[in-house]
Design a protein around this motif. Structure first.
Motif, PDB file in Angstrom:
ATOM      1  N   ARG A  38       0.346   7.507  -6.664  1.00 41.11           N
ATOM      2  CA  ARG A  38      -0.727   8.094  -6.633  1.00 41.11           C
ATOM      3  C   ARG A  38      -0.523   9.697  -6.465  1.00 41.11           C
ATOM      4  O   ARG A  38      -1.169  10.639  -7.435  1.00 41.11           O
ATOM      5  N   ARG A  39       0.597   9.790  -5.471  1.00 42.58           N
ATOM      6  CA  ARG A  39       1.088  10.857  -5.503  1.00 42.58           C
ATOM      7  C   ARG A  39       1.845  11.150  -6.386  1.00 42.58           C
ATOM      8  O   ARG A  39       1.733  12.980  -6.804  1.00 42.58           O
ATOM      9  N   ALA A  40       2.388  10.383  -6.727  1.00 42.11           N
ATOM     10  CA  ALA A  40       3.332  11.177  -8.216  1.00 42.11           C
ATOM     11  C   ALA A  40       3.053  11.854  -9.498  1.00 42.11           C
ATOM     12  O   ALA A  40       2.827  12.547 -10.048  1.00 42.11           O
ATOM     13  N   ALA A  41       1.226  10.668  -9.371  1.00 42.94           N
ATOM     14  CA  ALA A  41       0.801  10.378 -10.645  1.00 42.94           C
ATOM     15  C   ALA A  41      -0.329  12.266 -10.272  1.00 42.94           C
ATOM     16  O   ALA A  41      -0.074  13.317 -11.250  1.00 42.94           O
ATOM     17  N   ASP A  42      -0.538  12.488  -8.778  1.00 39.10           N
ATOM     18  CA  ASP A  42      -1.140  13.638  -8.672  1.00 39.10           C
ATOM     19  C   ASP A  42      -0.228  14.601  -8.977  1.00 39.10           C
ATOM     20  O   ASP A  42      -0.885  16.208  -9.535  1.00 39.10           O
ATOM     21  N   ASP A  43       1.185  14.035  -8.776  1.00 45.43           N
ATOM     22  CA  ASP A  43       1.571  16.060  -9.133  1.00 45.43           C
ATOM     23  C   ASP A  43       2.275  15.933 -10.511  1.00 45.43           C
ATOM     24  O   ASP A  43       2.677  17.327 -11.248  1.00 45.43           O
ATOM     25  N   ALA A  44       2.397  14.915 -11.319  1.00 50.29           N
ATOM     26  CA  ALA A  44       2.248  15.145 -12.515  1.00 50.29           C
ATOM     27  C   ALA A  44       1.208  15.897 -13.166  1.00 50.29           C
ATOM     28  O   ALA A  44       1.097  16.633 -14.535  1.00 50.29           O
ATOM     29  N   ALA A  45       0.074  15.288 -13.432  1.00 50.64           N
ATOM     30  CA  ALA A  45      -1.299  16.576 -13.815  1.00 50.64           C
ATOM     31  C   ALA A  45      -1.442  17.591 -12.984  1.00 50.64           C
ATOM     32  O   ALA A  45      -2.019  18.428 -13.645  1.00 50.64           O
ATOM     33  N   ARG A  46      -0.781  17.768 -12.374  1.00 50.71           N
ATOM     34  CA  ARG A  46      -0.956  19.380 -11.131  1.00 50.71           C
ATOM     35  C   ARG A  46      -0.587  20.083 -12.069  1.00 50.71           C
ATOM     36  O   ARG A  46       0.715  20.164 -12.286  1.00 50.71           O
ATOM     37  N   PRO A  47      -0.958  21.426 -12.587  1.00 50.85           N
ATOM     38  CA  PRO A  47      -0.437  22.622 -13.346  1.00 50.85           C
ATOM     39  C   PRO A  47       0.536  22.947 -12.326  1.00 50.85           C
ATOM     40  O   PRO A  47       0.287  23.405 -11.276  1.00 50.85           O
ATOM     41  N   ARG A  48       1.611  23.749 -12.938  1.00 47.33           N
ATOM     42  CA  ARG A  48       2.899  24.279 -12.636  1.00 47.33           C
ATOM     43  C   ARG A  48       2.778  25.632 -12.670  1.00 47.33           C
ATOM     44  O   ARG A  48       2.584  25.867 -14.554  1.00 47.33           O
ATOM     45  N   ALA A  49       3.590  26.436 -12.345  1.00 46.55           N
ATOM     46  CA  ALA A  49       3.499  27.257 -12.596  1.00 46.55           C
ATOM     47  C   ALA A  49       4.450  28.196 -13.344  1.00 46.55           C
ATOM     48  O   ALA A  49       5.696  27.466 -13.116  1.00 46.55           O
ATOM     49  N   THR A  50       4.500  28.911 -13.672  1.00 45.59           N
ATOM     50  CA  THR A  50       5.917  29.153 -15.257  1.00 45.59           C
ATOM     51  C   THR A  50       6.969  30.309 -14.353  1.00 45.59           C
ATOM     52  O   THR A  50       6.205  31.101 -14.043  1.00 45.59           O
ATOM     53  N   ARG A  90       0.091  -0.891  -0.325  1.00 39.08           N
ATOM     54  CA  ARG A  90       0.034   0.505  -0.120  1.00 39.08           C
ATOM     55  C   ARG A  90       0.813   0.989   0.197  1.00 39.08           C
ATOM     56  O   ARG A  90       0.505   1.888  -0.655  1.00 39.08           O
ATOM     57  N   THR A  91       1.975   1.241   0.541  1.00 42.50           N
ATOM     58  CA  THR A  91       3.208   2.154   0.944  1.00 42.50           C
ATOM     59  C   THR A  91       3.087   2.884  -0.524  1.00 42.50           C
ATOM     60  O   THR A  91       2.964   3.655  -1.544  1.00 42.50           O
ATOM     61  N   VAL A  92       3.531   1.995  -1.584  1.00 43.56           N
ATOM     62  CA  VAL A  92       4.106   2.179  -2.522  1.00 43.56           C
ATOM     63  C   VAL A  92       2.500   1.911  -3.718  1.00 43.56           C
ATOM     64  O   VAL A  92       3.101   3.342  -4.710  1.00 43.56           O
ATOM     65  N   GLN A  93       1.515   1.910  -3.557  1.00 41.61           N
ATOM     66  CA  GLN A  93       1.036   2.307  -4.126  1.00 41.61           C
ATOM     67  C   GLN A  93       0.372   3.848  -3.708  1.00 41.61           C
ATOM     68  O   GLN A  93       0.118   4.490  -5.169  1.00 41.61           O
ATOM     69  N   SER A  94       0.655   4.211  -3.044  1.00 39.69           N
ATOM     70  CA  SER A  94       0.349   5.618  -2.705  1.00 39.69           C
ATOM     71  C   SER A  94       1.322   6.744  -3.410  1.00 39.69           C
ATOM     72  O   SER A  94       0.895   7.982  -3.384  1.00 39.69           O
TER      73      SER A  94
END
Length: 240
Positions: free
Chosen positions: A227-239, A220-224
């Motif tokens: 999920r966080r990595a996927a959320d970070d990748a999908a989050r818009p980044r400031a330019t 479950r730890t690596v699963q979480s």
């Protein structure tokens, strides 16, 4: 030697070298577009072996800092890399990592519970052997993945249930493919090793509930983390 002797894994030399090299890149010592010194020179500079330096370069390639050109050398690609893109969550056979996680949580939890009541000296010695090799600061990612698979297979074998072992072995291809993908995540190797030590300690204590909980939490730890990595990748980044 007991499994508790390795409860706190030593940080890999390659990770330390990767941190030092990325710091120099970010400080401008190796500008974007420049070619890095030869591997042997970098290894001498950072006080590590060539295999550790090679692993450090691979880590920074995965992080987006470096790019290798075969026969030419390694070049600085970025001094402030953003996310290098979402991790591919697909596996061979049309399966996904989510499919694998669901099966592993059930299978490995039960295997650990049974193994805690049926562990033999032979199984214990093999687990310690795998953990010792995996805890070597010079271990490569590929070698750790191989030892990772051996560790989990040994727990399944220690369960004493031959059908459960067969079920685990059917996951072999997907497990290796998954492991080779996630092992590049920063700190993943050290966390995985610490989890393995904790599972082995619970088995040695003969505590089925603790062993099962630790085995399931390990997955479950690596699963979480994914999920966080996927959320970070999908989050818009400031330019800038």
């Amino acid at each position: 030697m007991t499994t508790s002797d390795r409860r706190v894994p030593r940080r890999k030399l390659s990770d330390t070298a990767a941190d030092q090299l990325s710091a120099r890149i970010e400080a401008g010592e190796y500008p974007v577009g420049s070619k890095l010194p030869a591997e042997k020179d970098l290894a001498q500079l950072f006080g590590v072996g060539r295999s550790s330096m090679r692993e450090a370069v691979r880590t920074l390639e995965a992080a987006g800092y470096l790019e290798s050109t075969h026969g030419v050398g390694v070049f600085v690609r970025n001094d402030k890399p953003q996310n290098v893109g979402p991790l591919d969550l697909t596996l061979g056979g049309g399966y996904t990592m989510s499919d694998l996680f669901e099966v592993r949580i059930a299978l490995e939890g039960m295997a650990a519970e049974l193994a805690a009541t049926r562990l033999t000296d032979h199984h214990r010695e093999l687990l310690v052997t795998f953990l010792t090799a995996a805890g070597d600061p010079e271990v490569t990612h590929d070698e750790f993945v191989r030892l990772d698979g051996k560790f989990h297979r040994q727990v399944a074998e220690a369960s004493g249930n031959p059908l459960l072992l067969v079920m685990w072995e059917t996951l072999g291809i997907q497990f290796e493919e998954y492991s080779l993908k996630v092992i590049q995540m920063p700190g993943r190797l050290d966390r995985a090793h610490a989890d393995h030590v904790g599972i082995a300690d619970a088995l040695t204590q003969g505590d089925p509930a603790l062993a099962g909980d630790r085995a399931r939490e390990h997955v479950r730890t690596v699963q979480s983390e994914l999920r966080r990595a996927a959320d970070d990748a999908a989050r818009p980044r400031a330019t800038d």
